[in-house]
Design a protein around this motif. Structure first.
Motif, PDB file in Angstrom:
ATOM      1  N   GLU A  40      60.689  46.895   5.647  1.00  0.00           N
ATOM      2  CA  GLU A  40      59.890  47.220   6.827  1.00  0.00           C
ATOM      3  C   GLU A  40      58.460  47.594   6.423  1.00  0.00           C
ATOM      4  O   GLU A  40      57.484  47.208   7.085  1.00  0.00           O
ATOM      5  CB  GLU A  40      60.526  48.367   7.611  1.00  0.00           C
ATOM      6  N   ILE A  41      58.334  48.355   5.339  1.00  0.00           N
ATOM      7  CA  ILE A  41      56.998  48.771   4.895  1.00  0.00           C
ATOM      8  C   ILE A  41      56.185  47.560   4.437  1.00  0.00           C
ATOM      9  O   ILE A  41      55.009  47.408   4.793  1.00  0.00           O
ATOM     10  CB  ILE A  41      57.104  49.801   3.758  1.00  0.00           C
ATOM     11  N   THR A  42      56.806  46.701   3.627  1.00  0.00           N
ATOM     12  CA  THR A  42      56.063  45.543   3.113  1.00  0.00           C
ATOM     13  C   THR A  42      55.631  44.615   4.247  1.00  0.00           C
ATOM     14  O   THR A  42      54.534  44.043   4.204  1.00  0.00           O
ATOM     15  CB  THR A  42      56.914  44.765   2.098  1.00  0.00           C
ATOM     16  N   GLN A  51      54.956  44.151  -4.841  1.00  0.00           N
ATOM     17  CA  GLN A  51      53.917  45.163  -4.647  1.00  0.00           C
ATOM     18  C   GLN A  51      54.506  46.433  -4.032  1.00  0.00           C
ATOM     19  O   GLN A  51      54.183  47.548  -4.441  1.00  0.00           O
ATOM     20  CB  GLN A  51      52.817  44.623  -3.737  1.00  0.00           C
ATOM     21  N   GLY A  52      55.370  46.229  -3.059  1.00  0.00           N
ATOM     22  CA  GLY A  52      55.957  47.377  -2.382  1.00  0.00           C
ATOM     23  C   GLY A  52      56.771  48.254  -3.311  1.00  0.00           C
ATOM     24  O   GLY A  52      56.816  49.478  -3.148  1.00  0.00           O
ATOM     25  N   THR A  57      57.766  53.238  -7.912  1.00  0.00           N
ATOM     26  CA  THR A  57      57.481  53.306  -9.341  1.00  0.00           C
ATOM     27  C   THR A  57      56.353  54.285  -9.635  1.00  0.00           C
ATOM     28  O   THR A  57      56.449  55.122 -10.544  1.00  0.00           O
ATOM     29  CB  THR A  57      57.113  51.917  -9.877  1.00  0.00           C
ATOM     30  N   ILE A  58      55.278  54.214  -8.842  1.00  0.00           N
ATOM     31  CA  ILE A  58      54.150  55.109  -9.090  1.00  0.00           C
ATOM     32  C   ILE A  58      54.513  56.544  -8.725  1.00  0.00           C
ATOM     33  O   ILE A  58      54.023  57.496  -9.342  1.00  0.00           O
ATOM     34  CB  ILE A  58      52.898  54.642  -8.311  1.00  0.00           C
ATOM     35  N   TYR A  59      55.396  56.712  -7.740  1.00  0.00           N
ATOM     36  CA  TYR A  59      55.870  58.051  -7.405  1.00  0.00           C
ATOM     37  C   TYR A  59      56.623  58.655  -8.584  1.00  0.00           C
ATOM     38  O   TYR A  59      56.373  59.797  -8.990  1.00  0.00           O
ATOM     39  CB  TYR A  59      56.779  57.988  -6.178  1.00  0.00           C
TER      40      TYR A  59
END
Length: 409
Positions: A40-42, A51-52, A57-59
């Motif tokens: 839903e976000i992507t 990318q989503g 991963t960055i979190y």
């Protein structure tokens, strides 16, 4: 604990413990909900799934790096104020995620959420240790940690339902609202002054040079690696065995919640060393069952897979509770910083386990996941035994005092 000004530390009320647990529920839901609603976000941001996936991963990376650094550099700030600031950071980041349609802005908000969560969870544990009398400490830590487990069992499915019914920004708005309620509850119920040792970046450097502390927190990394190595592939595993993915994942979550609610009591009764060993060793026994087809035995049928998932997380899911108690008891002056290092190792274990699971599947196949997980769990057992030897050689008992014989607990 004595107040340096001459007073006594005011004990935290059961209501305050409940709000600390609610804050962990918000932190856990905020951290992991993007995985549940990633499609839903992507679609909403018009980005690819690859990318989503960076949103989690960055979190995880920001949490792992930021937690010990932030805890050590905020040692002079009152714990109550710091907990409120950490929750406020999570709330604001959730509001940004709900409002923005910029991928870059959401990435920045996810880093902020990781910093808030990386502060909140270890500091909440140190506050429990400082404000709860010892007879109730294990149970209280278990309840606070159960907030994280409950976020996985209930918070993530709730986020999916809200995203499907109202669209994905509503999920983040719900996280923000729950975070605001938790912060208000902590402001009202938590003692105004929580007496803990003051930490600094030097404290972090000292902990980083302490081989005993490093070996102890590495246990967390290996345990988390073994768990996520198999759980990260749970959907295809269950489908290959003809089971129901939803029921199996739900049983895993329920097992974790029960572990959070009962592991503190078990730790109080059996002692943190024994309880931690039970949690670690359980994966050595349970995970290889997923690899029965390698020796010609039919895979578990669906109902037994559900029972296995429940038992797996029931025994292994509460390992953080005795681990945190041991770290705080053995190093009370640097306790919060060491808890931050432990949180870093937890996320490092998640990352390593996810990557290792993918390599095992690509190179050997799904049937080898259980064996691989069991081997990593076995390494955690070995490191745990070695850790106890190091503490005994230093004259540190499980109660963290020099010169006392370890009672075997």
């Amino acid at each position: 604990m004595d107040d340096p000004a001459g007073g006594q530390q005011v004990p935290a009320s059961p209501l305050a413990i409940g709000f600390l647990a609610a804050g962990n529920f918000v932190v856990g839901t905020s951290g992991f909900v993007v995985v549940s609603i990633l499609p839903e976000i992507t679609a909403g941001l018009d980005i690819s799934l690859a990318q989503g996936s960076l949103l989690f991963t960055i979190y995880a990376g920001a949490y792992a790096i930021g937690s010990p650094l932030l805890i050590s550099s905020t040692g002079g700030i009152g714990r109550r104020r710091l907990l409120l600031a950490a929750l406020a950071t999570v709330v604001i980041s959730a509001l940004v995620c709900a409002a923005t349609r910029s991928f870059e802005a959401m990435l920045a908000a996810r880093v902020a959420a990781a910093f808030g969560g990386g502060l909140y969870t270890p500091v909440a544990a140190s506050v429990v240790f400082a404000t709860v009398p010892e007879p109730r400490r294990g149970r209280s830590l278990g309840l606070v940690f159960a907030g994280i487990q409950l976020s996985q069992a209930a918070g993530l499915p709730l986020g999916v339902v809200i995203a499907h019914q109202l669209d994905w920004p509503a999920t983040f708005m719900t996280v923000a609202a729950l975070g605001a309620v938790s912060a208000a509850g902590l402001w009202w119920t938590l003692p105004r002054r929580v007496v803990v040792p003051v930490t600094s970046l030097r404290t972090l450097l000292d902990a980083g040079r302490d081989i005993r502390a490093l070996v102890a927190v590495s246990i967390m990394a290996l345990h988390a690696c073994a768990l996520i190595l198999c759980y990260g592939m749970i959907a295809p595993l269950v489908m290959r065995h003809g089971g129901n993915v939803g029921l199996t994942v739900g049983a895993f979550g329920i097992g974790g919640v029960i572990a959070g609610l009962t592991m503190g009591r078990a730790t109080q009764r059996l002692g943190p060393v024994r309880t931690r060993m039970i949690a670690i060793a359980s994966q050595v026994v349970i995970l290889p069952v997923l690899s029965l087809p390698l020796i010609g035995i039919a895979p578990l049928p669906g109902p037994l897979l559900i029972a296995q998932a429940l038992l797996w997380h029931l025994l292994a899911g509460g390992m953080m509770i005795p681990q945190q108690i041991l770290l705080m008891q053995r190093d009370p002056d640097r306790g919060a910083v060491v808890l931050g290092l432990n949180a870093t190792m937890n996320y490092l274990g998640f990352a390593l386990g996810s990557g290792l699971g993918s390599l095992v599947v690509a190179g050997l196949g799904y049937d080898w996941l259980g064996v691989a997980g069991g081997v990593v769990a076995g390494l955690a057992v070995i490191v745990s035994v070695q850790s106890e030897r190091l503490y005994r050689r230093a004259g540190l008992s499980s109660r963290g005092r020099l010169g006392l014989a370890d009672p075997g607990k």
